[in-house]
Design a protein around this motif. Structure first.
Motif, PDB file in Angstrom:
ATOM      1  N   ARG A 256      -2.781 -49.369   2.904  1.00 38.85           N
ATOM      2  CA  ARG A 256      -2.482 -49.417   4.343  1.00 38.85           C
ATOM      3  C   ARG A 256      -3.754 -49.574   5.163  1.00 38.85           C
ATOM      4  NH1 ARG A 256       0.749 -44.817   3.484  1.00 38.85           N
ATOM      5  NH2 ARG A 256      -0.687 -43.621   4.802  1.00 38.85           N
ATOM      6  N   LEU A 257      -4.795 -48.842   4.787  1.00 43.43           N
ATOM      7  CA  LEU A 257      -6.053 -48.919   5.526  1.00 43.43           C
ATOM      8  C   LEU A 257      -6.682 -50.302   5.392  1.00 43.43           C
ATOM      9  CD1 LEU A 257      -8.231 -47.598   7.222  1.00 43.43           C
ATOM     10  CD2 LEU A 257      -9.248 -46.703   5.112  1.00 43.43           C
ATOM     11  N   GLU A 258      -6.670 -50.864   4.195  1.00 44.32           N
ATOM     12  CA  GLU A 258      -7.260 -52.177   3.979  1.00 44.32           C
ATOM     13  C   GLU A 258      -6.510 -53.262   4.750  1.00 44.32           C
ATOM     14  OE1 GLU A 258      -7.269 -52.546  -0.236  1.00 44.32           O
ATOM     15  OE2 GLU A 258      -9.249 -51.591  -0.468  1.00 44.32           O
ATOM     16  N   GLU A 259      -5.184 -53.136   4.831  1.00 44.52           N
ATOM     17  CA  GLU A 259      -4.394 -54.098   5.592  1.00 44.52           C
ATOM     18  C   GLU A 259      -4.770 -54.074   7.068  1.00 44.52           C
ATOM     19  OE1 GLU A 259      -0.400 -53.047   4.809  1.00 44.52           O
ATOM     20  OE2 GLU A 259      -0.298 -54.079   2.863  1.00 44.52           O
ATOM     21  N   GLN A 260      -4.955 -52.849   7.586  1.00 44.14           N
ATOM     22  CA  GLN A 260      -5.293 -52.742   8.992  1.00 44.14           C
ATOM     23  C   GLN A 260      -6.711 -53.229   9.265  1.00 44.14           C
ATOM     24  OE1 GLN A 260      -4.537 -49.834  12.694  1.00 44.14           O
ATOM     25  NE2 GLN A 260      -4.897 -48.832  10.771  1.00 44.14           N
ATOM     26  N   MET A 261      -7.647 -52.903   8.397  1.00 40.07           N
ATOM     27  CA  MET A 261      -9.020 -53.356   8.597  1.00 40.07           C
ATOM     28  C   MET A 261      -9.110 -54.884   8.496  1.00 40.07           C
ATOM     29  SD  MET A 261     -10.581 -50.698   9.403  1.00 40.07           S
ATOM     30  CE  MET A 261     -12.216 -51.440   9.482  1.00 40.07           C
ATOM     31  N   ALA A 262      -8.294 -55.482   7.626  1.00 42.47           N
ATOM     32  CA  ALA A 262      -8.283 -56.946   7.531  1.00 42.47           C
ATOM     33  C   ALA A 262      -7.794 -57.562   8.824  1.00 42.47           C
ATOM     34  CB  ALA A 262      -7.404 -57.384   6.365  1.00 42.47           C
ATOM     35  N   ALA A 263      -6.758 -56.937   9.438  1.00 43.11           N
ATOM     36  CA  ALA A 263      -6.246 -57.434  10.719  1.00 43.11           C
ATOM     37  C   ALA A 263      -7.280 -57.296  11.812  1.00 43.11           C
ATOM     38  CB  ALA A 263      -4.973 -56.689  11.095  1.00 43.11           C
ATOM     39  N   LEU A 264      -8.004 -56.177  11.802  1.00 43.04           N
ATOM     40  CA  LEU A 264      -8.997 -55.940  12.839  1.00 43.04           C
ATOM     41  C   LEU A 264     -10.232 -56.819  12.679  1.00 43.04           C
ATOM     42  CD1 LEU A 264      -8.800 -52.041  13.115  1.00 43.04           C
ATOM     43  CD2 LEU A 264      -7.981 -53.704  14.771  1.00 43.04           C
ATOM     44  N   SER A 265     -10.467 -57.328  11.468  1.00 42.53           N
ATOM     45  CA  SER A 265     -11.636 -58.184  11.263  1.00 42.53           C
ATOM     46  C   SER A 265     -11.410 -59.574  11.858  1.00 42.53           C
ATOM     47  CB  SER A 265     -11.953 -58.307   9.771  1.00 42.53           C
ATOM     48  OG  SER A 265     -10.948 -59.065   9.107  1.00 42.53           O
ATOM     49  N   GLN A 266     -10.172 -59.916  12.136  1.00 37.29           N
ATOM     50  CA  GLN A 266      -9.849 -61.179  12.776  1.00 37.29           C
ATOM     51  C   GLN A 266      -9.688 -60.927  14.268  1.00 37.29           C
ATOM     52  OE1 GLN A 266      -9.661 -63.975  10.805  1.00 37.29           O
ATOM     53  NE2 GLN A 266     -10.249 -62.596   9.154  1.00 37.29           N
ATOM     54  N   GLY A 267     -10.195 -61.791  15.083  1.00 34.51           N
ATOM     55  CA  GLY A 267     -10.046 -61.572  16.510  1.00 34.51           C
ATOM     56  C   GLY A 267     -10.863 -62.536  17.325  1.00 34.51           C
ATOM     57  N   ILE A 268     -11.054 -62.187  18.588  1.00 32.38           N
ATOM     58  CA  ILE A 268     -11.787 -63.040  19.515  1.00 32.38           C
ATOM     59  C   ILE A 268     -13.140 -62.413  19.806  1.00 32.38           C
ATOM     60  CG2 ILE A 268      -9.606 -63.838  20.502  1.00 32.38           C
ATOM     61  CD1 ILE A 268     -10.165 -62.055  22.917  1.00 32.38           C
ATOM     62  N   PRO A 269     -14.086 -63.175  20.337  1.00 31.84           N
ATOM     63  CA  PRO A 269     -15.400 -62.602  20.663  1.00 31.84           C
ATOM     64  C   PRO A 269     -15.277 -61.486  21.696  1.00 31.84           C
ATOM     65  CG  PRO A 269     -15.472 -65.010  20.704  1.00 31.84           C
ATOM     66  CD  PRO A 269     -14.026 -64.638  20.580  1.00 31.84           C
TER      67      PRO A 269
END
Length: 371
Positions: A256-269
């Motif tokens: 669960r933690l890895e899934e969330q961190m992967a989502a948070l690593s994608q984003g905008i500047p």
């Protein structure tokens, strides 16, 4: 049908004067909010609702209720009461009439939230204070501030859902006129500070650039409601619950933690601040204007938002996505607009998807990330 149109960058200097007229109430509302909102460490947002634009979405009382479109994400007592009370009853307690209210703004967190009633002119603001005094408000011990009881006192006997000047626990409210606005606060001191001279949010170059960019994104559309955000808006999606396991299954917790961190690593500047607005054109839509140090970063951000919208917004919020930049003084805004089809005036799926994601604390389209 999903579509994404990436338009060329635009300069603020080329914006037609007519565009600014569409955001005049918002601009006036921001001029009555403190600039410190953008630098607060609690991630508070400022909320704006154009009452006249909202109520003009329908032609008669038998049509759909446009107030269902309003999505205040801060405590604005007047809105809690006005949408569930007969107009005559509400106006008798409000101190003014609905046709004299241009907009409401709100910021802060209960029990220390602040609201502004934006009225048609200064005479209407002064008349409102006079009406409140005639209804029982008294001088609160600070020049220009009136109130209807002791501050923050629990009094269930005075609870009245139809009264915009009483909280859910029957606590008093305090008011002060400043220009065309009437400030509403929980204590006399807070009302005096909010009505006093201080740098305004509208004068902040970060917000001013975002506002000018929003004018371009809105085109000929009208701003129904808006929120002013700080960078913390895009940094609040890490869920502590993902690090807590109800069992001894550490593999599940880790997943669960890895899934969330992967989502948070994608984003905008990372942005300096910005505005998200609910816009009514021929169709409803959303305008996004985020301020960046320069237009190269802003263009990257606008393109990233457009791409993330197609992937993340959901089918109901898909439409024509237009990405621009708008240059300010030393900074630049990434501006994105999306206009969608909706079944009735009380619906704006494009604006709703951003606000609901934020209120649920989920990873959203405006999430700040590594990419």
């Amino acid at each position: 049908m999903r579509s994404c149109v990436i338009a060329a960058g635009l300069l603020l200097a080329t914006a037609a004067p007519v565009l600014a007229q569409n955001t005049n109430p918002l601009r006036d509302g921001l001029d009555h909010l403190p600039a410190t909102l953008l630098s607060g460490q609690t991630g508070d947002v400022a909320y704006f609702l154009d009452m006249q634009t909202l109520m003009s979405l329908v032609d008669d009382d038998s049509a759909a209720r446009p107030q269902l479109r309003a999505m205040p994400i801060v405590d604005v007592l007047a809105l809690d009461s006005v949408f569930q009370t007969e107009p005559a009853e509400w106006e008798a307690k409000a101190g003014t009439t609905i046709d004299k209210i241009r907009y409401f703004t709100g910021y802060g967190r209960a029990p220390n939230s602040i609201s502004n009633w934006g009225l048609v002119d200064a005479d209407a603001a002064n008349d409102m204070i006079a009406a409140l005094k005639a209804a029982g408000f008294e001088d609160a011990g600070i020049s220009g501030v009136v109130g209807n009881d002791e501050p923050q006192r629990f009094d269930p006997s005075k609870r009245d859902p139809s009264d915009p000047w009483r909280t859910a626990i029957g606590a008093a409210q305090f008011a002060a006129a400043v220009g065309t606005n009437v400030v509403q606060a929980q204590t006399p001191q807070a009302a005096a500070v909010a009505a006093g001279q201080q740098p305004s949010l509208g004068d902040n170059p970060i917000v001013a650039t975002a506002l000018a960019g929003l004018e371009q994104a809105a085109g000929n559309g009208q701003v129904v409601q808006a929120v002013v955000i700080s960078p913390l808006f895009g940094m609040a999606a890490l869920d502590p619950a993902s690090m807590l396991s109800p069992s001894a299954d550490m593999d599940e917790t880790k997943e669960r933690l890895e899934e969330q961190m992967a989502a948070l690593s994608q984003g905008i500047p990372p942005y300096l601040g910005g505005i998200i607005a609910d816009i009514q054109h021929e169709r409803p839509g959303v305008g996004i204007a985020l301020t960046y140090p320069d237009c190269a970063i802003a263009q990257d951000a606008a393109d990233a938002i457009a791409a993330r919208w197609v992937k993340m917004a959901g089918d109901a919020a898909q439409g024509e996505v237009t990405a621009n930049t708008a240059e300010g003084e030393g900074v630049c805004a990434a501006t994105v607009s999306v206009f969608v089809d909706a079944d009735s005036p009380e619906q704006n799926p494009a604006y709703r998807v951003l606000i609901e994601t934020y209120t649920r604390g989920e990873v959203g389209i405006l999430q700040i990330g590594e990419n």
